[in-house]
Design an enzyme around this catalytic site. Sequence first.
Site, PDB file in Angstrom:
ATOM      1  N   LYS A 284       0.870  -1.184   0.000  1.00  0.00           N
ATOM      2  CA  LYS A 284       0.000   0.000   0.000  1.00  0.00           C
ATOM      3  C   LYS A 284       0.898   1.222   0.000  1.00  0.00           C
ATOM      4  CE  LYS A 284      -1.467   2.841   2.928  1.00  0.00           C
ATOM      5  NZ  LYS A 284      -1.416   4.104   2.107  1.00  0.00           N
TER       6      LYS A 284
ATOM      7  N   GLU B 102       9.897   2.068  10.559  1.00  0.00           N
ATOM      8  CA  GLU B 102      10.945   3.040  10.270  1.00  0.00           C
ATOM      9  C   GLU B 102      10.262   4.395  10.310  1.00  0.00           C
ATOM     10  OE1 GLU B 102      13.112   5.656   9.313  1.00  0.00           O
ATOM     11  OE2 GLU B 102      12.670   5.183   7.220  1.00  0.00           O
TER      12      GLU B 102
ATOM     13  N   CYS C  12      13.571  11.644   6.705  1.00  0.00           N
ATOM     14  CA  CYS C  12      13.561  11.328   8.135  1.00  0.00           C
ATOM     15  C   CYS C  12      14.955  11.386   8.744  1.00  0.00           C
ATOM     16  CB  CYS C  12      12.924   9.957   8.373  1.00  0.00           C
ATOM     17  SG  CYS C  12      13.658   8.634   7.390  1.00  0.00           S
TER      18      CYS C  12
END
Length: 479
Positions: A174, A249, A282
């Site tokens: 997804k 993560e 990130c």
Amino acid sequence: MIEKRDFYINGEWTAPALARDFQVVDPSTEEPCAVISLGGQADTDAAVAAARAALPGWMATPPEERIALVEKLIEVYKERGEDLARAISSEMGAPIDMARTQQVGAGIFHLKNFVRAAKTFEFERPLGDHAPNDRIIHEAVGVAALITPWNWPMNQITLKVGAAAVAGCTMVLKPSEQSPLNAMIFAELVDAAGFPKGVFNLVNGDGPGVGTQLSEHPDVDMVSFTGSPRAGTAISKAAADSLKKVHLELGGKGANVIFEDADEKAVKRGVLHMMNNTGQSCNAPSRMLVQRSVYDQAVETATDVASKVTVGPAGDEGRHIGPVVNEVQWTKIQDLIQKGIDEGARLVAGGTGRPEGFNKGYYVKPTVFADATNQMTIAREEIFGPVLTMIPFDSEDEAIEIANDTPYGLTNYVQTQDPARLRRMARALRSGMVEMNGQSRGAGAPFGGMKQSGNGREGGVWGIEDFLEVKAVSGWAAE
């Protein structure tokens, strides 16, 4: 307008059970560039059922054959690189040159590293000389739900799909509904590579819908998710009832610790790293900690570098940065920049509002704050935009204390010419990764964090291991 409403289920492009159109918006123009469908429970169930049915045969396929299919995937991936780059550029705003090199290039990089790691991986091995009749078998976890973000879409898709494929897992992907087009091209590549039906499936949807359905699904054995800590917490709770394996993560608030003996390019390198991908990474070095003896010069350099970072449409060639992904992110970033001003940090570059010359598009001024404290909001929260926060420090111990004083623990950075200090800092910083003096981690190095940056590791051997169970066998019959 691109129309991509179908899902890839059991080796076929399949219409959604119930039509739910969703417009993908080009952040450079704020205009829709594509229409997809958001899946529902029936679509999720069909994809999971296909993956479950394909699992026994895929697990039993020799690792050499699984690896060969990933090698074939690399071949067809190369052929469609320009299509992937244009999709990523239009849907999430990566400048086209950067999309071609970094965004698309990351996928090839990870797939090649998985092939290298898998070829020497011992899926079956002896326990040890002390137990000659014991064997350790590594076998697939099972059906894996892969939920990926919009900011580095092909990077994250290949980190999950490549590892799951060589491990013998079947999967349902997804992708983010904000950047789904590249994922649908990727599904075409998997099909062209000749993967068996049901091994890889794709259903578009949002987090509360398909994301939650996959996390709760009793026939899903594992969820691998990349995204925000808030969503990671929700996925963990949804998965808890079925005790499935969850790999997360998540976000980061990396410290870039610059000592007085850092090389002359350290500050410039840190600013440009922060601004790359418009700050939507990130592992961005978003807190620049600078030793006080060189702090004023560092602020001057950072101001100068940030002021020369240009902003422009994602479709234009060049080394500029593009827009952030959508209006929600743009508004959040503007609010956090204003909060930095209100809380007393010194604005030395950028600020609120769009850059000069733009009255449309989700563009953000490259922004630098100086004289911040680590308790300010801009030093605590992940901004996910081109915003750098500079904090002075006096001693090595103080730098470590500030760097570790965060709920996150993904990547930290150290700049010094003292080898002993480098080793001390590497051991003292509480993060899954530490990068020193501008040197990138090697091919196949594990990517992942501590604390609220998540659990598990992606990439290379460690990425493969996350999709494997360990089975201990006694009384092994020698061949």
